[in-house]
Design a protein around this motif. Structure first.
Motif, mmCIF file in Angstrom:
data_model
loop_
_atom_site.group_PDB
_atom_site.id
_atom_site.type_symbol
_atom_site.label_atom_id
_atom_site.label_comp_id
_atom_site.label_asym_id
_atom_site.label_seq_id
_atom_site.Cartn_x
_atom_site.Cartn_y
_atom_site.Cartn_z
ATOM 1 N N ASP A 191 6.365 -19.080 -12.751
ATOM 2 C CA ASP A 191 6.993 -17.754 -12.759
ATOM 3 C C ASP A 191 7.479 -17.444 -14.159
ATOM 4 O OD1 ASP A 191 7.823 -15.321 -11.671
ATOM 5 O OD2 ASP A 191 9.810 -16.064 -11.131
ATOM 6 N N ALA A 192 7.726 -16.153 -14.410
ATOM 7 C CA ALA A 192 8.228 -15.682 -15.694
ATOM 8 C C ALA A 192 9.321 -14.659 -15.422
ATOM 9 C CB ALA A 192 7.107 -15.060 -16.515
ATOM 10 N N VAL A 193 10.392 -14.711 -16.209
ATOM 11 C CA VAL A 193 11.562 -13.852 -16.006
ATOM 12 C C VAL A 193 11.975 -13.244 -17.335
ATOM 13 C CG1 VAL A 193 13.953 -13.770 -15.198
ATOM 14 C CG2 VAL A 193 12.323 -15.326 -14.099
ATOM 15 N N GLU A 194 12.246 -11.936 -17.338
ATOM 16 C CA GLU A 194 12.771 -11.298 -18.536
ATOM 17 C C GLU A 194 14.278 -11.510 -18.594
ATOM 18 O OE1 GLU A 194 11.542 -7.419 -20.831
ATOM 19 O OE2 GLU A 194 12.695 -6.862 -19.041
ATOM 20 N N PRO A 195 14.813 -11.951 -19.737
ATOM 21 C CA PRO A 195 16.263 -12.160 -19.839
ATOM 22 C C PRO A 195 17.029 -10.849 -19.673
ATOM 23 C CG PRO A 195 15.114 -13.335 -21.595
ATOM 24 C CD PRO A 195 14.110 -12.430 -20.940
ATOM 25 N N ARG A 196 17.958 -10.822 -18.723
ATOM 26 C CA ARG A 196 18.803 -9.660 -18.454
ATOM 27 C C ARG A 196 20.170 -10.131 -17.985
ATOM 28 N NH1 ARG A 196 15.221 -4.637 -16.025
ATOM 29 N NH2 ARG A 196 13.442 -4.899 -17.439
ATOM 30 N N THR A 197 21.175 -9.316 -18.261
ATOM 31 C CA THR A 197 22.520 -9.602 -17.774
ATOM 32 C C THR A 197 23.284 -8.298 -17.639
ATOM 33 O OG1 THR A 197 24.504 -10.956 -18.103
ATOM 34 C CG2 THR A 197 23.570 -9.906 -20.064
ATOM 35 N N LYS A 198 24.316 -8.313 -16.811
ATOM 36 C CA LYS A 198 25.198 -7.168 -16.643
ATOM 37 C C LYS A 198 26.599 -7.465 -17.185
ATOM 38 C CE LYS A 198 24.644 -4.489 -13.037
ATOM 39 N NZ LYS A 198 23.849 -3.422 -13.694
ATOM 40 N N VAL B 86 19.025 -5.963 -21.737
ATOM 41 C CA VAL B 86 17.656 -6.455 -21.607
ATOM 42 C C VAL B 86 17.190 -7.024 -22.939
ATOM 43 C CG1 VAL B 86 15.261 -5.839 -21.085
ATOM 44 C CG2 VAL B 86 17.152 -4.675 -19.893
ATOM 45 N N LEU B 87 16.638 -8.236 -22.929
ATOM 46 C CA LEU B 87 15.981 -8.801 -24.110
ATOM 47 C C LEU B 87 14.490 -8.527 -23.986
ATOM 48 C CD1 LEU B 87 17.752 -12.218 -24.829
ATOM 49 C CD2 LEU B 87 18.242 -9.950 -25.733
ATOM 50 N N ARG B 88 14.058 -7.419 -24.560
ATOM 51 C CA ARG B 88 12.657 -7.004 -24.468
ATOM 52 C C ARG B 88 11.816 -7.804 -25.471
ATOM 53 N NH1 ARG B 88 11.482 -2.295 -22.444
ATOM 54 N NH2 ARG B 88 12.769 -3.159 -20.769
#
Length: 428
Positions: A72-79, A104-106
């Motif tokens: 799996d692959a996940v884009e780094p994100r946080t709130k 978001v770390l695009r």
């Protein structure tokens, strides 16, 4: 920078930070477009009794690197600190999200790679002809390799990886909380039923693979099993990680968490929202394996779309074979209710493209978009390094060797969620 979310708190604001370079250092940090990862911090996040060892390595666009056995692959994100509710049900509490601010770390992804049972071989090349075919060919990938603990059940190993990768993705994004964003995206909430703009309400039906352990998808931390019925959600829920992949079959037809976070059909509808249509929502639907439940789910999905007042629907799937039947039945059910529909299909048309391209076509609906041919062959050059394993089993070759593979093996290359870059054309 002070940012408040749109539409009186009903929308989502994305603060997008572009990752232009990556490094390894003593502490995890983000500065001026460079994401630095501390292996010790990553190891601490990933520690679990089911894993005896984990290792992290960077693989960047253009590197002579092949990632094999991709899970799996996940884009780094946080709130916010500690995730702030991101990836609800895993990192944050299983409560509705899709509001407020999300960082978001695009251009980055956290990628789990290694052997698990029932996982079909999945390959990403960071350079060469296959690189543009996978979304991960264009991202800086923090590859997580692992060694299972002795005696650990495979289900526990994958659960540890899933939770660890999501937590690590949130930790990486947390490093950007104090940074100035490169972009600010204001995403509206669902339009009201009495919206007076007079535009057609267009939605997406997103079918999720639901075939049990190693071939399942999670919604708000729960497996969206074959007994579930179609559910309407706000597209903004996807941005905050409400849908997480646990599906390890059909690599080219797989929708990893990264693609759900960046749902291409939703992105296309959002781009036209308020111009010539209204982006009216996403219906999540299971893909049962038996005919009775498939018919039931398809009928419910169509009725839900009618009850929500949708004027048109785009249908997507995950996987092959049975998934085609799910698509066909939904398309026909929608057409029977007077709701125009278009579906995204990958073809399985043989190496030369002359075979029957769809396992189960619709009988009344006719609008279909091809995302490419599953069986087309690709020649991959040799590389210098490989992560995820020493061999590509489907090719019977060392992972760094030159090899010929079907497009079916290239990770998310035929994405029926709409990411893919392959299409079919008539031979000249």
């Amino acid at each position: 920078m002070s940012v408040t979310s749109t539409e009186g708190g009903t929308g989502l604001t994305r603060l997008v930070h572009h990752v232009r370079a990556v490094a390894v250092g003593e502490r995890t940090a983000f500065s001026s477009g460079t994401l630095t990862v501390s292996p010790a911090e990553a190891h601490a996040v990933l520690t679990d009794p089911a894993l005896s060892d984990v290792r992290v390595s960077w693989a960047s666009p253009g590197d002579p690197v092949r990632i094999v056995k991709v899970l799996d692959a996940v884009e780094p994100r946080t709130k916010g600190p500690g995730g702030g509710g991101i990836f609800p049900g895993f990192v944050g509490p299983a409560l509705p999200q899709g509001r407020g601010i999300t960082h978001v770390l695009r251009g980055a992804a956290v990628v789990a790679a290694g052997f698990l049972p029932r996982a079909q071989e999945a390959v990403v090349d960071m350079s060469g002809p296959a690189a543009p075919l996978s979304p991960l060919g264009a991202t800086h990938n923090l590859v997580v390799e692992f060694t299972p603990a002795e005696g650990a059940a495979w289900e526990a190993v994958y659960e540890a990886l899933r939770k660890g990768v999501l937590a690590l993705a949130a930790r990486l994004a947390e490093a950007a909380l104090g940074a100035e964003p490169d972009e600010v995206d204001e995403l509206p909430g669902l339009p009201a039923r009495d919206d007076s703009r007079g535009l057609p309400r267009v939605a997406a039906i997103t079918n999720l693979q639901t075939q049990g352990t190693f071939k399942e998808v999670f919604v708000y931390g729960r497996s969206f099993g074959s007994t579930a019925l179609p559910t309407l959600i706000d597209p903004n829920d996807l941005d905050d990680g409400a849908v997480v992949s646990g599906q390890l079959g059909h690599p080219s037809l797989k929708n990893p968490t990264w693609v759900f976070q960046n749902h291409p059909v939703v992105a296309a509808l959002r781009a036209r929202h308020g111009v010539d249509l209204l982006c009216a929502g996403v219906v999540l639907s299971p893909e049962p394996v038996d005919a009775t439940n498939t018919e039931l789910v398809s009928a419910h999905a169509a009725r839900l779309c009618r009850a929500a007042g949708f004027d048109a629907v785009v249908v997507t799937k995950e996987g092959g074979g049975n998934a085609d039947a799910d698509m066909a039945l939904k398309m026909d059910a929608l057409e029977d209710l007077g709701i125009p529909t278009v579906a995204l299909y990958a073809e399985m048309a043989g190496v030369d493209g002359t075979g029957p391209s769809i396992v189960v076509p619709p009988t009344r609906a006719t609008a279909m978009v091809s995302t490419g041919n599953y069986d087309e062959r690709l020649s991959l050059p040799a590389v210098e390094r490989a992560f995820g394993g020493d061999r590509v089993d489907v090719a019977g070759a060392p992972a760094i060797d030159a090899m010929e593979l079907p497009t079916a093996v290239i990770y998310s290359s035929l994405s029926p969620l709409g990411w893919g870059r392959l299409t079919c054309r008539e031979a000249v």
